[in-house]
Scaffold this active site. Structure first.
Site, PDB file in Angstrom:
ATOM      1  N   HIS A 242       0.864  -1.187   0.000  1.00 15.56           N
ATOM      2  CA  HIS A 242       0.000   0.000   0.000  1.00 15.56           C
ATOM      3  C   HIS A 242       0.896   1.229   0.000  1.00 15.56           C
ATOM      4  O   HIS A 242       2.076   1.171   0.338  1.00 15.56           O
ATOM      5  CB  HIS A 242      -0.943   0.029   1.209  1.00 15.56           C
ATOM      6  CG  HIS A 242      -0.238   0.104   2.539  1.00 15.56           C
ATOM      7  ND1 HIS A 242       0.383   1.248   3.001  1.00 15.56           N
ATOM      8  CD2 HIS A 242      -0.039  -0.840   3.495  1.00 15.56           C
ATOM      9  CE1 HIS A 242       0.907   1.024   4.180  1.00 15.56           C
ATOM     10  NE2 HIS A 242       0.682  -0.243   4.505  1.00 15.56           N
ATOM     11  N   ASP A 369      -2.174 -19.090  12.540  1.00 14.66           N
ATOM     12  CA  ASP A 369      -1.019 -19.596  13.282  1.00 14.66           C
ATOM     13  C   ASP A 369      -1.111 -19.186  14.750  1.00 14.66           C
ATOM     14  O   ASP A 369      -1.128 -17.990  15.070  1.00 14.66           O
ATOM     15  CB  ASP A 369       0.269 -19.049  12.667  1.00 14.66           C
ATOM     16  CG  ASP A 369       1.493 -19.816  13.107  1.00 14.66           C
ATOM     17  OD1 ASP A 369       1.789 -19.799  14.314  1.00 14.66           O
ATOM     18  OD2 ASP A 369       2.138 -20.447  12.260  1.00 14.66           O
ATOM     19  N   SER A 384       2.689  -4.960   6.923  1.00  8.10           N
ATOM     20  CA  SER A 384       2.275  -4.697   5.539  1.00  8.10           C
ATOM     21  C   SER A 384       3.426  -4.971   4.584  1.00  8.10           C
ATOM     22  O   SER A 384       4.533  -4.469   4.774  1.00  8.10           O
ATOM     23  CB  SER A 384       1.833  -3.241   5.390  1.00  8.10           C
ATOM     24  OG  SER A 384       0.705  -2.983   6.177  1.00  8.10           O
TER      25      SER A 384
END
Length: 424
Positions: A242, A369, A384
């Site tokens: 992003h 997980d 990210s």
């Protein structure tokens, strides 16, 4: 005779309804199937159509060799498309063998191979010009309150790229020019990728006798993120998934220059419902520079690696998966949380969107997980860009977290990330 006509009607009407239903079901599948797709040289793909549609091969067999599948039923036509050599071709879908309905453009390519990232990186980005983050009034030496910037039409989110034809690179430079040129100044503004010029007269401020326009500006930003991939073929990289936006204005920052550097994770703030977590890290501009940032857009940051960086890469290139190959189900991400080591964590791809245009919300993913959930609570800021791996192929990168459910977030197809390299 009337009874015979009635029997015909009893047969014809259901037949018509059946044909309409078949057309609707087939057309529904056709409309949602991508009109263009990639084939990997040496691999094959099956394409099929049900009655009343049929497939017409408008094809150069030197690129794609179609093989009719004789095991399909009389109501279904199926071909195996074998990719022979790199190039472009197409097939056409027809209604009743006569009316063209849809073209499928086929691009035969070599499958790219990338080194998956997962490294924690520090990002230092210098904006093009200086970004206006606030506009205020100035009280002059006579006690009069005015706003030269507002009168000049300057808005929050604008970038000042020139003053009196001098290229602006820092906020300190703006201060120096205004105090040396105390009369009217010519200002070049960048707004929404368009430039325009305006003029303003600096005001001598009562508080410190310096000349001001009534603006607050920012010329750089820093932060922590995750590297998505290295591309050996052209010495490039992609990260974050992003764009970098200004914290005050929310505007995407334009890049003058920037660096990515090795970072060390200093701590983790767990994510909770309604409150995103965060990876806290440290980095130094003088050490471990990995590459230069050239692009900052909605789909991440991209640039060129330093040649010496190749020696620091531990991983080996693996194939990518194109968007139509990404499946719902098990996968994993690579990210750095503690010990400054890249580790693998299990996730599930909950939904894979069918996209023909670039979009950072390509997948919905869920962290499964238990180790990662215990450490972070889910997806946190700083993760990210973490590469998503499925069936030993890079399929994309983590982009955003669901604020109300940190176990879930969005992922971006790696195919969309690679397209940004064309802009380098």
């Amino acid at each position: 005779m009337d009874r015979l006509d009635g029997n015909k009607k009893n047969i014809i009407f259901p037949l018509i309804l059946f044909i309409i239903l078949m057309v609707f079901l087939s057309l529904n599948q056709i409309l949602f199937y991508p009109s263009n797709f990639k084939l990997i040289k040496g691999e094959n793909k099956t394409i099929s159509a049900s009655f009343p549609f049929s497939i017409e091969i408008n094809n150069n067999e030197e690129i794609v060799k179609p093989i009719f599948n004789e095991q399909t039923s009389s109501l279904k036509q199926s071909y195996n498309l074998n990719a022979v050599s790199i190039g472009k071709t197409n097939v056409q879908l027809k209604l009743l063998g006569l009316i063209p309905v849809k073209n499928y453009d086929i691009d035969v390519v070599d499958r790219p191979r990338l080194v998956p990232g997962g490294d924690a990186i520090g990002v230092s980005l210098n904006t093009k010009g200086v970004l206006v983050v606030a506009i205020t009034d100035v009280i002059d030496t006579d006690g009069k309150r005015t706003s030269p910037a507002k009168d000049a039409g300057i808005k929050i989110g604008d970038s000042i790229i020139k003053i009196n034809d001098e290229k602006i690179i820092s906020s300190e430079q703006v201060v120096n020019i205004l105090n040396n040129e105390t009369k009217k100044v010519n200002i070049t503004i960048s707004r929404n990728n368009a430039e325009f010029k305006t003029t303003a007269v600096p005001i001598k401020a009562l508080q410190d006798n310096s000349y001001r326009l009534g603006i607050w500006v920012r010329d750089k930003t820093t932060g922590i993120g995750t590297l998505s991939y290295y591309n050996y073929d052209n010495q490039s990289f992609g990260a974050l998934g992003h764009g970098i936006t200004d914290v005050d204005t929310g505007k995407l920052l334009t890049v003058e220059n920037g660096l990515i550097m090795q970072a060390k994770v200093a701590g983790i703030q767990q994510g909770k419902q309604g409150k995103p977590g965060e990876i806290k890290g440290v980095f130094y501009k003088t050490d471990d520079v990995l590459g230069n940032i050239k692009i900052n857009n909605e789909l991440g940051i991209y640039g060129n690696m330093k040649k010496s960086t190749k020696k620091q890469i531990e991983g080996k290139p693996i194939p990518i998966a194109f968007k139509e190959e990404v499946k719902e189900g098990k996968a994993h991400i690579l990210t750095t949380l503690d010990d400054n080591k890249i580790k693998k964590y299990d996730i599930e791809i909950v939904k894979a969107e069918s996209q023909n245009k670039e979009n950072q919300k390509s997948m919905i993913i869920k962290i499964t997980d238990p180790v990662l959930l215990n450490k972070t609570g889910g997806i946190v800021q700083g993760m990210s860009g973490s590469p998503i791996i499925q069936n030993n192929k890079i399929v994309g990168a983590v982009t955003h977290v669901f604020v109300n459910n940190p176990k879930k977030g969005y992922g971006l197809y790696i195919e969309w990330m690679l397209k940004q390299e064309d802009k380098l």
